[in-house]
Design an enzyme around this catalytic site. Structure first.
Site, PDB file in Angstrom:
ATOM      1  N   ASP A 194      59.394   3.134  48.760  1.00 55.24           N
ATOM      2  CA  ASP A 194      58.557   3.871  49.707  1.00 55.24           C
ATOM      3  C   ASP A 194      57.767   2.775  50.404  1.00 55.24           C
ATOM      4  O   ASP A 194      56.842   2.210  49.816  1.00 55.24           O
ATOM      5  CB  ASP A 194      57.624   4.849  48.997  1.00 55.24           C
ATOM      6  CG  ASP A 194      56.836   5.681  49.996  1.00 55.24           C
ATOM      7  OD1 ASP A 194      56.419   5.120  51.027  1.00 55.24           O
ATOM      8  OD2 ASP A 194      56.638   6.878  49.758  1.00 55.24           O
ATOM      9  N   HIS A 195      58.166   2.450  51.635  1.00 55.90           N
ATOM     10  CA  HIS A 195      57.626   1.220  52.236  1.00 55.90           C
ATOM     11  C   HIS A 195      56.110   1.278  52.423  1.00 55.90           C
ATOM     12  O   HIS A 195      55.465   0.248  52.592  1.00 55.90           O
ATOM     13  CB  HIS A 195      58.342   0.883  53.551  1.00 55.90           C
ATOM     14  CG  HIS A 195      57.931   1.737  54.695  1.00 55.90           C
ATOM     15  ND1 HIS A 195      58.510   2.939  54.977  1.00 55.90           N
ATOM     16  CD2 HIS A 195      56.970   1.552  55.624  1.00 55.90           C
ATOM     17  CE1 HIS A 195      57.928   3.457  56.037  1.00 55.90           C
ATOM     18  NE2 HIS A 195      56.997   2.643  56.452  1.00 55.90           N
ATOM     19  N   HIS A 257      55.340   9.543  51.826  1.00 60.07           N
ATOM     20  CA  HIS A 257      54.324   8.544  52.173  1.00 60.07           C
ATOM     21  C   HIS A 257      52.897   9.079  51.997  1.00 60.07           C
ATOM     22  O   HIS A 257      52.035   8.408  51.439  1.00 60.07           O
ATOM     23  CB  HIS A 257      54.488   8.084  53.626  1.00 60.07           C
ATOM     24  CG  HIS A 257      55.842   7.529  53.934  1.00 60.07           C
ATOM     25  ND1 HIS A 257      56.523   6.730  53.063  1.00 60.07           N
ATOM     26  CD2 HIS A 257      56.643   7.662  55.018  1.00 60.07           C
ATOM     27  CE1 HIS A 257      57.683   6.386  53.606  1.00 60.07           C
ATOM     28  NE2 HIS A 257      57.778   6.952  54.788  1.00 60.07           N
ATOM     29  N   LYS A 354      54.053  14.505  65.065  1.00 59.70           N
ATOM     30  CA  LYS A 354      54.609  13.667  66.138  1.00 59.70           C
ATOM     31  C   LYS A 354      53.945  14.089  67.440  1.00 59.70           C
ATOM     32  O   LYS A 354      53.519  15.237  67.583  1.00 59.70           O
ATOM     33  CB  LYS A 354      56.109  13.927  66.274  1.00 59.70           C
ATOM     34  CG  LYS A 354      56.903  13.559  65.041  1.00 59.70           C
ATOM     35  CD  LYS A 354      57.365  12.137  65.162  1.00 59.70           C
ATOM     36  CE  LYS A 354      58.249  11.745  64.015  1.00 59.70           C
ATOM     37  NZ  LYS A 354      58.283  10.297  63.850  1.00 59.70           N
TER      38      LYS A 354
END
Lengths: 502, 349
Positions: A194-195, A257, A354
């Site tokens: 999970d960056h 995230h 978004k």
């Protein structure tokens, strides 16, 4: 000699053991934009062992030289000022390609043969780090093929597997994937990425909480009124329509995230900063979250045409390859409650979307009002509760808002902000998340990766909500360039609160 | 780009008025459209000669971009001149990437006033932040000014490349008044040490460390860095000095075998331009191949030759200092390397 005596006292006490990194999806966007630049930078910082090599696996029928030329053309622009011709040419000579289909057994036999040769050339001692950057539907098949080709043998060296997100699309598929992978790789050989956890500012949440004594006494329901976690994006879905229309905002950002951010804010102090204790505490948070009331505690929306940053933008359904009747959410707002002694009664509000007005990720901890306001109401009308904002991006830093007396003979009180700015204090760019995560996986440190139970607990929490939203035939809309549908504001105003203005 | 906002007093400020001047300057920059951040992570005392002021000032400006500090430059004039003290204050402000300013205070002293510099510096330290002394003159532990300023500081940065003779390394302070000492000459060797160490990260390569019989260090005119590198190898690999001369040293390896360290002078602008560790059928070489790159080569029996070119980190003085200031602990490895150099130099006597 078990340790390198010359390493002592150097910036990096430990470097990874010799290894080959095998990337599935070697011509994909992730490899080009993130993985190769990260590996190149690590090599330049001398953080990789001298005995390392990279083997790409992709469908393109290229030989090694053609693959290297492709990388030279595409990766260099992502390296910017970090590109240096001689160093790049030396690096890219260690990169090889095995062309083949992900499901084709013969391609893995060929991979085994090539890996043996590269292992001999670079003395990598049989250590292999597999990186699944391929489309997720291939993950189990690739693992099966690796086993069938004798590429997970552990007879000589270690083999580890990095799995990119998405890790399943619901609880059942995540469980199935876990089962398939753990038949071949042990849990401690699997690194689910999970960056967000590779970002310095995310790691700093733990340092901020557990390396300073002033926050812990007030980090609980007695002093905190609510926590708001916002991940706002001004961009649309770009060219990811296929994936996004199937996943939506919840799967793309919230379930993984944003939950990582929530866990780091809410977890108890771990026994030590090590993989086991840290991940134990994170999983406890997930298990303590009350099931989400789909009707009451969740709002979704989809962007319409509008304008962001002064530029006109199209609506979600007008995006290329998005069905005209899509009810997929591009915005999600949620209220979560953690049923623990520390957090009982403190709502955690999450919002992500978004085409919101700006790109910003922050965690805002809002404290309770002073028990009694001593000053005349007309002078304190604008006074906001103390808020501690942890800014993850951009302008990484921490700010604390509090009231201060306006100079003069009256007792006017105004909100002021005390700012800590990461860049201003340290004046240095943070390394890319993928650099840290790749290095940790090579070193065998899984602290910043998600564990099987953590992944499954997160899916379990969101499964009912996802099912409802997946089945819905309509969706609330919001104009691009706004902070989401009105219902998101109602979620907080019903409880006398409002979203922080960002 | 760094913008400077200086005190408007043409005749400079009296030392006791400096804080007041700084407050005025901060007010000036605070009234701008974009508020400037006041970030200070320590107080940096820079001691240098008046003649070197321009060079050091540039370095401090660059450093301010990375480590915002209160910078106090103590400029030493002629000790035999008439007594004089001048002071001025400046804010070094940058708008990008962050709108912030660092404070720079410059005190120039000559004659008897030189003795009062420690007192002036003491009054300008920032409360509750650590103090770093950057001593740009040849390190001399017996210098009274050095002693007094070191006492005010939490850590001291020297540069052994300022020594004229290699023999001076014998008296290099590894502690100053109990304060941690860092040596820029040693910090410059950081990438050499990393590149050499990297050759032995593989357990397979490590087996050959005990076969090393000859070490060649190619140096520029100033050999101090080369000796420090040799001291580091000796200390880490437990090599004991047996005999020495200006050209090299003979040491006893951990298993009793002889290791010869040779210093080869090269026409190069770099303090060190190449290091080779060799033995029977074994060669590990690290070489500077261009202004920006280093190359390492490993040759071992029965395995293909390994070559790698990597980029060098920024080696400018501000970058080196900056890297050292990031280090939060004392450097035992440096102390042990200096100790090993002393041992080698004693054999040379």
């Amino acid at each position: 000699m078990s340790e390198n005596p010359l390493r002592e006292g150097l910036r990096q006490r430990r470097t990874p053991e010799p290894a080959i990194i095998v990337i599935f999806g070697a011509t994909g966007d992730l490899t080009e934009r993130k993985l190769m630049p990260a590996l190149f930078r690590l090599a330049q910082q001398r953080q990789l062992p001298q005995n390392f090599a990279i083997m790409g696996f992709a469908r393109r029928e290229w030989n090694d030289e053609e693959y290297r030329n492709y990388l030279t053309e595409t990766v260099c622009e992502h390296l910017g000022d970090d590109f240096e011709k001689d160093a790049w040419e030396s690096f890219v000579q260690r990169v090889f390609l095995d062309p083949g289909e992900f499901g084709e057994a013969a391609a893995y036999q060929e991979l085994a043969r090539k890996l043996e040769k590269v292992d001999e050339q670079f003395s990598t001692e049989g250590n292999i780090l597999y990186y699944l950057a391929a489309p997720p539907e291939w993950f189990p098949k690739i693992a099966d093929q690796l086993e069938d080709a004798g590429l997970v043998n552990r007879e000589r060296g270690w083999q580890r597997l990095i799995v990119e997100k998405p890790f399943g699309r619901d609880l059942q598929t995540a469980r199935d994937l876990n089962q398939r992978l753990t038949k071949i790789f042990a849990e401690d050989e699997i690194y689910r990425i999970d960056h967000y956890l590779g970002k310095e500012t995310v790691q700093n949440i733990l340092v901020f909480r557990f390396a300073n004594s002033i926050w812990e006494p007030i980090w609980n329901r007695h002093y905190i009124d609510n926590v708001q976690i916002t991940v706002a994006e001004s961009i649309g879905i770009g060219d990811r329509a296929g994936y996004y229309n199937s996943a939506g905002a919840l799967r793309d950002m919230v379930q993984n995230h944003m939950m990582q951010l929530l866990m780091l804010v809410a977890m108890e102090p771990p026994l030590e900063f090590a993989a086991g204790p840290v991940r134990d505490e994170k999983v406890k948070v997930l298990r303590e979250i009350r099931p989400i009331d789909v009707e009451k505690d969740a709002v979704r929306g989809q962007y319409l045409a509008g304008s962001v940053g002064g530029k006109p933008t199209i609506g979600y359904r007008e995006e290329e390859r998005v069905p005209d009747d899509s009810a997929r959410e591009t915005f999600a707002a949620l209220k979560l409650e953690i049923n623990s002694w520390r957090w009982a009664g403190v709502p955690f509000y999450l919002r992500h979307g978004k085409r919101l007005p700006k790109k910003v990720t922050e965690i805002a901890v809002t404290f309770k009002q002073a028990p009694r306001v001593l000053f005349p109401t007309e002078l304190t009308d604008d006074l906001m509760p103390n808020t501690l904002a942890l800014r993850i991006q951009p302008d990484e830093g921490i700010s604390l808002t509090f009231g201060a007396k306006v100079p003069g003979s009256t007792e006017n009180i105004r909100n002021v902000t005390m700012d800590f700015d990461y860049g201003a204090s340290f004046g240095v760019e943070s390394p890319e998340a993928y650099e840290r995560l790749l290095l940790d996986a090579m070193l065998g440190d899984p602290t910043l990766f998600t564990r099987r139970d953590e992944v499954e607990a997160a899916w379990a929490l969101y499964d009912p909500l996802m099912k409802t939203w997946d089945d819905a035939e309509s969706v609330t809309t919001y104009e691009a360039g706004t902070w989401g549908p009105k219902e998101a504001d109602d979620l907080l105003s019903a409880e006398g609160r409002k979203w922080r203005r960002l | 780009m760094i913008e400077t906002v200086s005190s408007e007093r043409p005749d400079g400020a009296a030392v006791e008025d400096i804080e007041k001047e700084l407050v005025n300057l901060w007010r000036q920059v605070s009234s701008r459209e974009k508020p400037m951040l006041r970030a200070r992570v320590f107080t940096l005392l820079v001691v240098t000669r008046v003649e070197q002021e321009a060079m050091m000032a540039e370095c401090v400006v660059q450093l301010a971009g990375r480590h915002p500090a209160r910078n106090v430059m103590l400029l030493l004039g002629d000790a035999d001149a008439e007594e004089s003290v001048d002071a001025d204050v400046t804010l070094l402000c940058s708008m990008r990437p962050y709108a912030r300013c660092a404070e720079q205070i410059r005190i120039t002293a000559a004659g008897a006033a030189l003795e009062r510099l420690p007192a002036a510096a003491r009054s300008l330290l920032t409360a509750n932040l650590s103090v770093v002394l950057w001593w740009t003159l040849p390190p001399d532990e017996d210098d009274v000014l050095f002693q007094e300023l070191a006492q005010l500081s939490d850590r001291v940065i020297i540069d052994s490349s300022a020594l004229e003779e290699v023999q001076g390394l014998r008296d290099l302070p590894s502690e100053a008044q109990g304060r941690r000492v860092s040596d820029l000459n040693w910090i410059r060797l950081g990438h050499w040490r990393e590149s050499i160490a990297q050759c032995f990260d593989s357990p397979h390569h490590r087996e050959y460390l005990s076969r090393v019989e000859e070490v060649t260090i190619e140096t520029g005119q100033n050999r101090a860095a080369g000796w420090l590198l040799a001291g580091w190898l000796a200390a880490r690999l437990c090599w004991e000095a047996r005999d020495g001369s200006a050209e090299g040293v003979e040491l006893a390896g951990a298993n009793g075998h002889t290791v010869r360290v040779r210093f080869e002078s090269k026409e190069t602008e770099y303090a060190v331009s190449g290091v080779t560790l060799a033995g029977e059928e074994v060669r590990f070489e690290v070489r500077r191949v261009s202004e920006t790159c280093m190359q390492s080569i490993v040759e071992l029996p029965g395995t293909p030759r390994l070559e790698q070119v990597t980029m060098l980190p920024d080696e400018t003085e501000p970058a080196l200092l900056s890297r050292e200031l990031d280090r939060t602990r004392g450097d035992r490895i440096y102390r042990e390397a200096v100790e090993a150099v002393r041992g080698m130099l004693e054999r040379w006597q």
